[in-house]
Design an enzyme around this catalytic site. Structure first.
Site, PDB file in Angstrom:
ATOM      1  N   HIS A 106       3.874  -2.139   2.959  1.00 11.32           N
ATOM      2  CA  HIS A 106       3.912  -0.816   2.323  1.00 11.32           C
ATOM      3  C   HIS A 106       5.216  -0.700   1.535  1.00 11.32           C
ATOM      4  CE1 HIS A 106       1.086  -0.467   5.692  1.00 11.32           C
ATOM      5  NE2 HIS A 106       0.488   0.474   4.972  1.00 11.32           N
ATOM      6  N   ASP A 122       0.823  -1.213   0.000  1.00 14.20           N
ATOM      7  CA  ASP A 122       0.000   0.000   0.000  1.00 14.20           C
ATOM      8  C   ASP A 122       0.863   1.272   0.000  1.00 14.20           C
ATOM      9  OD1 ASP A 122      -1.935  -1.914   0.406  1.00 14.20           O
ATOM     10  OD2 ASP A 122      -2.857  -0.903   2.126  1.00 14.20           O
TER      11      ASP A 122
HETATM   12 ZN    ZN Z   1      -2.538   3.157   3.253  1.00 14.67          ZN
END
Ligand code: ZN
Length: 224
Positions: A182, A41
């Site tokens: 991430h 993400d």
């Molecule tokens: Zn996020």
């Protein structure tokens, strides 16, 4: 099962029409259990995401990128590189707000603006959406419908630890499913080779979120 085959054929033919040169990964349909979806993400990050793409290419593993629309606008070439390599590109809103605190109209703008930039870059609208912080409710889901709002099974907490050993350990701590990471932290990128090695050693198949949704739909149809 017949319904599923039709759906799969439709999605495969759409893929062929939209991007003839795009790499194709194995569909979840072919996947024996267990399987794992690596998801990243908050990118694209102009330096970290290309490093991750190199690793995924070397390991021949597909992943899913839940990109922030405003970041995609700043680094369109990175998004396109990921898309052309066959990775899944998902919608993670335009500016990463807590969607449940916005009006339906504002949620609509966050999602549609991101759809538009990704359509402009890839020629394809994202199949799935992940709400920032996983914060969703009936109103948010109504705006996203009929697309799925995707959460995760394994939270690596990579943003908190910023520690490669911790990320590598957390990512393999459960029996696969959807792993949240991430692609904006060097510590996370550094953990990926070991995570892939471990899941390969355990015999897992790597799938994208689009094929994961397809697989779950098949499961539901078969049960009905
Ligand atoms: Zn996020």
């Amino acid at each position: 099962m017949a319904l599923h085959r039709r759906r799969l054929m439709l999605s495969l033919s759409a893929l062929a029409m939209c991007s003839a040169t795009r790499a194709a990964w194995a569909q979840a349909d072919d996947a024996p259990l267990p399987h794992v979806a690596l998801t990243f993400d908050d990118g694209p990050h102009p330096e970290q995401t290309p490093r991750l793409l190199d690793i995924l290419d070397r390991e021949q593993v597909p992943a899913t990128f839940y990109v922030i629309g405003s970041c995609a606008e700043r680094s369109p070439d990175v998004v396109r590189q990921a898309f052309l390599a066959g990775h899944d590109i998902g919608n993670h809103s335009w500016s990463h707000p807590i969607l449940t605190r916005l009006s339906s109209e504002a949620v609509e703008v966050e999602i549609s603006r991101t759809d538009d930039i990704l359509m402009a870059i890839n020629g394809e609208r994202p199949n799935t959406i992940r709400a920032p912080y996983g914060a969703t409710n009936d109103e948010v889901r109504a705006v996203a419908w009929p697309r799925s709002m995707m959460l995760w099974d394994v939270d690596t907490n990579d943003w908190r630890s910023r520690n490669t050993e911790s990320v590598a350990r957390e990512a393999v701590s459960r029996r696969g499913g959807v792993v949240l990471m991430h692609d904006i932290y060097p510590t996370t990128i550094a953990a990926v080779p070991s995570i892939i090695r471990e899941y390969k050693a355990r015999g897992f198949r790597f799938v994208t979120m689009s094929s994961y949704v397809e697989w779950q739909a098949t499961d539901a149809i078969d049960l009905a």
